[in-house]
Design a protein around this motif. Sequence first.
Motif, PDB file in Angstrom:
ATOM      1  N   ARG A 119       0.803  -1.197  -0.170  1.00 17.82           N
ATOM      2  CA  ARG A 119       0.130  -0.069   0.085  1.00 17.82           C
ATOM      3  C   ARG A 119       0.913   1.193  -0.018  1.00 17.82           C
ATOM      4  O   ARG A 119       0.351   2.252  -0.434  1.00 17.82           O
ATOM      5  CB  ARG A 119      -0.877   0.006   1.090  1.00 17.82           C
ATOM      6  N   GLY A 145      -3.313  -6.690  -6.728  1.00 16.34           N
ATOM      7  CA  GLY A 145      -3.727  -6.069  -5.414  1.00 16.34           C
ATOM      8  C   GLY A 145      -5.325  -6.018  -5.665  1.00 16.34           C
ATOM      9  O   GLY A 145      -5.647  -6.218  -6.819  1.00 16.34           O
ATOM     10  N   ARG A 146      -5.773  -5.527  -4.588  1.00 12.38           N
ATOM     11  CA  ARG A 146      -7.440  -5.284  -4.576  1.00 12.38           C
ATOM     12  C   ARG A 146      -7.638  -3.965  -5.195  1.00 12.38           C
ATOM     13  O   ARG A 146      -6.842  -2.869  -4.799  1.00 12.38           O
ATOM     14  CB  ARG A 146      -7.721  -5.455  -3.370  1.00 12.38           C
ATOM     15  N   LYS A 148      -9.639  -1.653  -4.298  1.00 15.70           N
ATOM     16  CA  LYS A 148      -9.598  -0.569  -3.384  1.00 15.70           C
ATOM     17  C   LYS A 148      -8.656  -0.199  -2.893  1.00 15.70           C
ATOM     18  O   LYS A 148      -8.591   1.052  -2.252  1.00 15.70           O
ATOM     19  CB  LYS A 148     -10.910  -1.047  -2.290  1.00 15.70           C
ATOM     20  N   HIS A 149      -7.266  -0.826  -2.977  1.00 10.20           N
ATOM     21  CA  HIS A 149      -6.125  -0.382  -2.438  1.00 10.20           C
ATOM     22  C   HIS A 149      -4.996  -0.092  -3.565  1.00 10.20           C
ATOM     23  O   HIS A 149      -3.905   0.285  -3.122  1.00 10.20           O
ATOM     24  CB  HIS A 149      -5.554  -1.506  -1.405  1.00 10.20           C
ATOM     25  N   THR A 151      -3.932   2.581  -6.793  1.00 12.91           N
ATOM     26  CA  THR A 151      -4.004   3.855  -6.949  1.00 12.91           C
ATOM     27  C   THR A 151      -3.325   4.267  -8.412  1.00 12.91           C
ATOM     28  O   THR A 151      -2.178   3.533  -8.489  1.00 12.91           O
ATOM     29  CB  THR A 151      -3.432   4.884  -6.026  1.00 12.91           C
ATOM     30  N   HIS A 309      -4.037  -2.351  12.672  1.00 11.31           N
ATOM     31  CA  HIS A 309      -4.465  -2.926  11.310  1.00 11.31           C
ATOM     32  C   HIS A 309      -3.843  -4.334  10.974  1.00 11.31           C
ATOM     33  O   HIS A 309      -2.596  -4.244  11.353  1.00 11.31           O
ATOM     34  CB  HIS A 309      -4.133  -1.854  10.145  1.00 11.31           C
ATOM     35  N   ALA A 312      -4.748  -4.618   5.297  1.00 16.23           N
ATOM     36  CA  ALA A 312      -5.697  -3.596   4.868  1.00 16.23           C
ATOM     37  C   ALA A 312      -6.877  -3.883   5.707  1.00 16.23           C
ATOM     38  O   ALA A 312      -8.071  -2.969   5.842  1.00 16.23           O
ATOM     39  CB  ALA A 312      -6.306  -3.767   3.510  1.00 16.23           C
TER      40      ALA A 312
END
Length: 374
Positions: A119, A145-146, A148-149, A151, A309, A312
């Motif tokens: 991340r 990666g996923r 939502k994580h 960019t 955490h 994530a």
Amino acid sequence: MHDVESVLRVLRRFPDAEAPNLFASDAADRLILDTAADSLTGTAGDDVVVIGDRYGALTFGAAAHGGKTGIRVHQDPVTGELALKFNASALGSAEAYRSLPLSEELLAGARVVLMQLPRSLAELTEIAENIAAYAAPDVTVFAGGRDKHMTPAMNGVLRASFESVTAGRGRQKSRVLTASGPIRRPPRSYPVTERLEDIGLTVVAHGAVFAGPKLDIGTRFLASFVGEMKPDARDIVDLGCGTGILACLLAESRKSARVVATDRSAAAVASASATASANNVNIAVVRDDAMSTFEDRSVDLIVLNPPFHEGASLHTGSAEKLFAAAGRTLRPGGELWTVYNTHLNYRGELRAAVGPTESVGRNAKFTVTRSTPA
């Protein structure tokens, strides 16, 4: 020989926290393996490198392509290495891999790199620059990666080190970036060094370390209490040390004490060692999972800024594990000083794991507590 799906069904997260909402593999692991399948076919195991594999999905999934052995693997957390060893035993696949630091030895001549995207852009930058510097000219990197994580900035980081970066089609809210054509462009960006005049320390940070070369606000608040911490402490531990700032401040103020900085992160341990050297401070630095190598009742003072955490996922299992470690290793009369986001209200957990816990400071965001063994 195992097929990929049978491998993924066997995997566990141990020794990391295990819970119904925490999984040892995800859709991104499967998509990386599927996207890289053609490249893996016919590639020797020692030409394959896996980076950031959490529990073995990528390593043992890659090994399933032709029964590969000798895959080179780098995981920043020592818990990842322990999980890989545990799952290798369950699969009977100890020969499938070898663990190495992020280095030339890890990457020299690599032709296929499988990677779970970190991340942190700083961590991704350090990894990408190392791949570009040491891997074979025809290397292909499959970094997933996923959604939502991920960019757009991740594409930019990879493009700084590779001539070609393409985004694959998404599947199950996951995606893979494929990079090739390494650009060998020294000098590399990490580690970075910064002088923090307000605390009188030079801080050295690798890409994966929390807060980089800065002093994060939680650690800054905890550091303001160093003068009040157990003055006669002989053995002191900075638990989850990051760049080692607290360990160095304690070593400078307690010249006769033995100070140990410990963290599960390889980047943190390397950073803390470099920070100590930059300031001519004498501390020991240990990569360890929650003080597992420390004897019971062997420490007088522990300082802790715990994570909350798991990757994530919002989860307090790591903090509770560290509280339990402190409770086990503190001597009678010892002290655990903890800083945490006030809304987490850890006092009950600290009381249960260590003993009587009092609040010694609070600001707009954080609380600092002192716990003593019951």
